[in-house]
Motif scaffolding. Structure first.
Motif, PDB file in Angstrom:
ATOM      1  N   VAL A  82       0.856  -1.187   0.000  1.00 48.25           N
ATOM      2  CA  VAL A  82       0.000   0.000   0.000  1.00 48.25           C
ATOM      3  C   VAL A  82       0.894   1.240   0.000  1.00 48.25           C
ATOM      4  O   VAL A  82       1.643   1.483   0.949  1.00 48.25           O
ATOM      5  CB  VAL A  82      -0.938   0.022   1.224  1.00 48.25           C
ATOM      6  CG1 VAL A  82      -1.814   1.279   1.195  1.00 48.25           C
ATOM      7  CG2 VAL A  82      -1.801  -1.226   1.263  1.00 48.25           C
ATOM      8  N   PHE A  83       0.822   2.003  -1.081  1.00 45.63           N
ATOM      9  CA  PHE A  83       1.603   3.233  -1.217  1.00 45.63           C
ATOM     10  C   PHE A  83       0.691   4.448  -1.003  1.00 45.63           C
ATOM     11  O   PHE A  83      -0.522   4.374  -1.200  1.00 45.63           O
ATOM     12  CB  PHE A  83       2.231   3.329  -2.604  1.00 45.63           C
ATOM     13  CG  PHE A  83       3.312   2.325  -2.868  1.00 45.63           C
ATOM     14  CD1 PHE A  83       4.644   2.641  -2.657  1.00 45.63           C
ATOM     15  CD2 PHE A  83       3.002   1.052  -3.327  1.00 45.63           C
ATOM     16  CE1 PHE A  83       5.643   1.714  -2.898  1.00 45.63           C
ATOM     17  CE2 PHE A  83       3.993   0.115  -3.570  1.00 45.63           C
ATOM     18  CZ  PHE A  83       5.312   0.447  -3.357  1.00 45.63           C
ATOM     19  N   ILE A  84       1.304   5.557  -0.617  1.00 48.22           N
ATOM     20  CA  ILE A  84       0.614   6.840  -0.559  1.00 48.22           C
ATOM     21  C   ILE A  84       1.182   7.729  -1.654  1.00 48.22           C
ATOM     22  O   ILE A  84       2.389   8.005  -1.685  1.00 48.22           O
ATOM     23  CB  ILE A  84       0.786   7.528   0.806  1.00 48.22           C
ATOM     24  CG1 ILE A  84       0.120   6.701   1.898  1.00 48.22           C
ATOM     25  CG2 ILE A  84       0.177   8.924   0.776  1.00 48.22           C
ATOM     26  CD1 ILE A  84      -1.395   6.600   1.775  1.00 48.22           C
ATOM     27  N   ALA A  85       0.313   8.142  -2.586  1.00 48.85           N
ATOM     28  CA  ALA A  85       0.706   9.089  -3.630  1.00 48.85           C
ATOM     29  C   ALA A  85       0.308  10.484  -3.181  1.00 48.85           C
ATOM     30  O   ALA A  85      -0.854  10.721  -2.835  1.00 48.85           O
ATOM     31  CB  ALA A  85       0.024   8.731  -4.952  1.00 48.85           C
ATOM     32  N   ASP A  86       1.265  11.406  -3.159  1.00 44.89           N
ATOM     33  CA  ASP A  86       1.030  12.777  -2.697  1.00 44.89           C
ATOM     34  C   ASP A  86       1.191  13.735  -3.870  1.00 44.89           C
ATOM     35  O   ASP A  86       2.261  13.818  -4.472  1.00 44.89           O
ATOM     36  CB  ASP A  86       2.012  13.111  -1.573  1.00 44.89           C
ATOM     37  CG  ASP A  86       1.778  14.502  -1.008  1.00 44.89           C
ATOM     38  OD1 ASP A  86       0.625  14.973  -1.074  1.00 44.89           O
ATOM     39  OD2 ASP A  86       2.733  15.122  -0.515  1.00 44.89           O
ATOM     40  N   ASN A  87       0.121  14.450  -4.207  1.00 51.02           N
ATOM     41  CA  ASN A  87       0.149  15.416  -5.305  1.00 51.02           C
ATOM     42  C   ASN A  87       0.369  16.815  -4.737  1.00 51.02           C
ATOM     43  O   ASN A  87      -0.522  17.384  -4.105  1.00 51.02           O
ATOM     44  CB  ASN A  87      -1.164  15.360  -6.083  1.00 51.02           C
ATOM     45  CG  ASN A  87      -1.221  16.402  -7.196  1.00 51.02           C
ATOM     46  OD1 ASN A  87      -0.220  17.022  -7.545  1.00 51.02           O
ATOM     47  ND2 ASN A  87      -2.403  16.608  -7.747  1.00 51.02           N
ATOM     48  N   PRO A  88       1.554  17.432  -4.941  1.00 51.11           N
ATOM     49  CA  PRO A  88       1.824  18.763  -4.393  1.00 51.11           C
ATOM     50  C   PRO A  88       1.297  19.901  -5.267  1.00 51.11           C
ATOM     51  O   PRO A  88       1.435  21.070  -4.898  1.00 51.11           O
ATOM     52  CB  PRO A  88       3.356  18.791  -4.341  1.00 51.11           C
ATOM     53  CG  PRO A  88       3.769  17.948  -5.505  1.00 51.11           C
ATOM     54  CD  PRO A  88       2.718  16.870  -5.642  1.00 51.11           C
ATOM     55  N   SER A  98       1.218   2.461 -13.520  1.00 48.30           N
ATOM     56  CA  SER A  98       2.299   2.428 -12.533  1.00 48.30           C
ATOM     57  C   SER A  98       2.887   1.026 -12.493  1.00 48.30           C
ATOM     58  O   SER A  98       2.155   0.041 -12.383  1.00 48.30           O
ATOM     59  CB  SER A  98       1.770   2.816 -11.148  1.00 48.30           C
ATOM     60  OG  SER A  98       1.148   4.082 -11.188  1.00 48.30           O
ATOM     61  N   ARG A  99       4.211   0.947 -12.549  1.00 48.43           N
ATOM     62  CA  ARG A  99       4.894  -0.349 -12.569  1.00 48.43           C
ATOM     63  C   ARG A  99       5.700  -0.540 -11.287  1.00 48.43           C
ATOM     64  O   ARG A  99       6.349   0.384 -10.810  1.00 48.43           O
ATOM     65  CB  ARG A  99       5.811  -0.453 -13.789  1.00 48.43           C
ATOM     66  CG  ARG A  99       5.066  -0.334 -15.118  1.00 48.43           C
ATOM     67  CD  ARG A  99       6.011  -0.452 -16.296  1.00 48.43           C
ATOM     68  NE  ARG A  99       5.304  -0.330 -17.566  1.00 48.43           N
ATOM     69  CZ  ARG A  99       4.708  -1.343 -18.175  1.00 48.43           C
ATOM     70  NH1 ARG A  99       4.752  -2.555 -17.638  1.00 48.43           N
ATOM     71  NH2 ARG A  99       4.082  -1.155 -19.322  1.00 48.43           N
ATOM     72  N   GLN A 126      -4.319   6.583  -1.610  1.00 49.13           N
ATOM     73  CA  GLN A 126      -3.775   5.235  -1.444  1.00 49.13           C
ATOM     74  C   GLN A 126      -3.703   4.521  -2.793  1.00 49.13           C
ATOM     75  O   GLN A 126      -4.639   4.574  -3.575  1.00 49.13           O
ATOM     76  CB  GLN A 126      -4.635   4.409  -0.489  1.00 49.13           C
ATOM     77  CG  GLN A 126      -4.300   4.580   0.967  1.00 49.13           C
ATOM     78  CD  GLN A 126      -4.909   3.489   1.832  1.00 49.13           C
ATOM     79  OE1 GLN A 126      -5.739   2.705   1.391  1.00 49.13           O
ATOM     80  NE2 GLN A 126      -4.481   3.431   3.085  1.00 49.13           N
ATOM     81  N   VAL A 127      -2.572   3.881  -3.026  1.00 43.34           N
ATOM     82  CA  VAL A 127      -2.366   3.097  -4.244  1.00 43.34           C
ATOM     83  C   VAL A 127      -1.934   1.691  -3.815  1.00 43.34           C
ATOM     84  O   VAL A 127      -0.927   1.542  -3.115  1.00 43.34           O
ATOM     85  CB  VAL A 127      -1.288   3.732  -5.146  1.00 43.34           C
ATOM     86  CG1 VAL A 127      -1.075   2.888  -6.392  1.00 43.34           C
ATOM     87  CG2 VAL A 127      -1.668   5.157  -5.518  1.00 43.34           C
ATOM     88  N   VAL A 128      -2.683   0.694  -4.213  1.00 43.79           N
ATOM     89  CA  VAL A 128      -2.420  -0.685  -3.785  1.00 43.79           C
ATOM     90  C   VAL A 128      -1.887  -1.490  -4.965  1.00 43.79           C
ATOM     91  O   VAL A 128      -2.475  -1.507  -6.047  1.00 43.79           O
ATOM     92  CB  VAL A 128      -3.695  -1.355  -3.233  1.00 43.79           C
ATOM     93  CG1 VAL A 128      -3.399  -2.779  -2.777  1.00 43.79           C
ATOM     94  CG2 VAL A 128      -4.260  -0.536  -2.073  1.00 43.79           C
ATOM     95  N   ALA A 129      -0.747  -2.143  -4.749  1.00 44.59           N
ATOM     96  CA  ALA A 129      -0.123  -2.960  -5.794  1.00 44.59           C
ATOM     97  C   ALA A 129       0.162  -4.355  -5.248  1.00 44.59           C
ATOM     98  O   ALA A 129       0.565  -4.506  -4.093  1.00 44.59           O
ATOM     99  CB  ALA A 129       1.171  -2.319  -6.279  1.00 44.59           C
TER     100      ALA A 129
END
Length: 202
Positions: A82-88, A98-99, A126-129
């Protein structure tokens, strides 16, 4: 009786000058948002940030294989990350596919991907891979290291993330930016647990 002299034209000219200045100032203020949007589109957006929030080992099997007389080991692994993508950026971001890849001693073992998605401005998502390793075979020193690490209940891997993104304003897109990060993870085979360190840009 002498005629009265006409009123000086300076005050009238001065009023017109002030009106022109006010018009220019208001026009500039009205164009500021457009200038900001165009600068983002032409220069490019700020890079989004990806960081690993948590991970789960869904399956892990490490086995020695010395049939050929050469030290060898095979690994089958499924992990959910589980990643957190943060858009500034103020603008919405559009991400391409996304790879994700998992490596042992810089040797690629397996990979995963997720489809593209959108993310609102100044937000976190949240980005789940899920990454799969299907019976990858290692030889000699790498195999010995993997088996020893498994016996010590501490196996270290690297996870690479590769993402392309761009900002979108209505139907206008900025130049793309590429995000590449590396995350170190450690798996305990006996407990089937995963811990990680903060990701770093590569």
């Amino acid at each position: 009786m002498p005629n009265q002299p006409p009123a000086p034209a300076a005050s009238s000219g001065s009023l017109k000058d002030w009106c022109r200045l006010l018009f220019v100032l208001l026009s500039f203020l009205a164009l500021l948002p457009l200038i900001g949007v165009l600068s983002i589109i032409l220069v490019g957006p700020l890079k989004p940030k990806f960081d690993l929030q948590s991970g789960e080992v869904q399956y892990l099997n490490i086995a020695a294989d010395n049939i050929t007389g050469t030290a060898a080991a095979s690994i089958t692994l499924t992990i959910r990350l589980v990643f957190i993508a943060d858009n500034p950026n103020k603008m919405e971001m559009k991400y391409g596919e996304s790879r994700f890849a998992v490596l042992y001693n810089d040797i690629p073992l397996g990979n995963g991907s997720i489809p593209g998605f959108f993310q609102g401005g100044h937000s976190a998502k949240q980005v789940v891979a899920t990454i799969f390793v299907d019976g990858m075979r290692l030889l000699q020193d790498d195999a010995t290291g993997l088996i020893n690490s498994s016996l010590n209940d501490q196996v270290y891997f690297q996870v690479l993330v590769d993402v392309n993104a761009t900002t979108r304003v209505k139907n206008l897109y900025s130049p793309g930016v590429r995000v590449s990060v590396e995350c170190d993870i450690m798996i305990r085979p006996r407990e089937q647990t995963l811990t990680s360190k903060p990701c770093e840009d590569v």
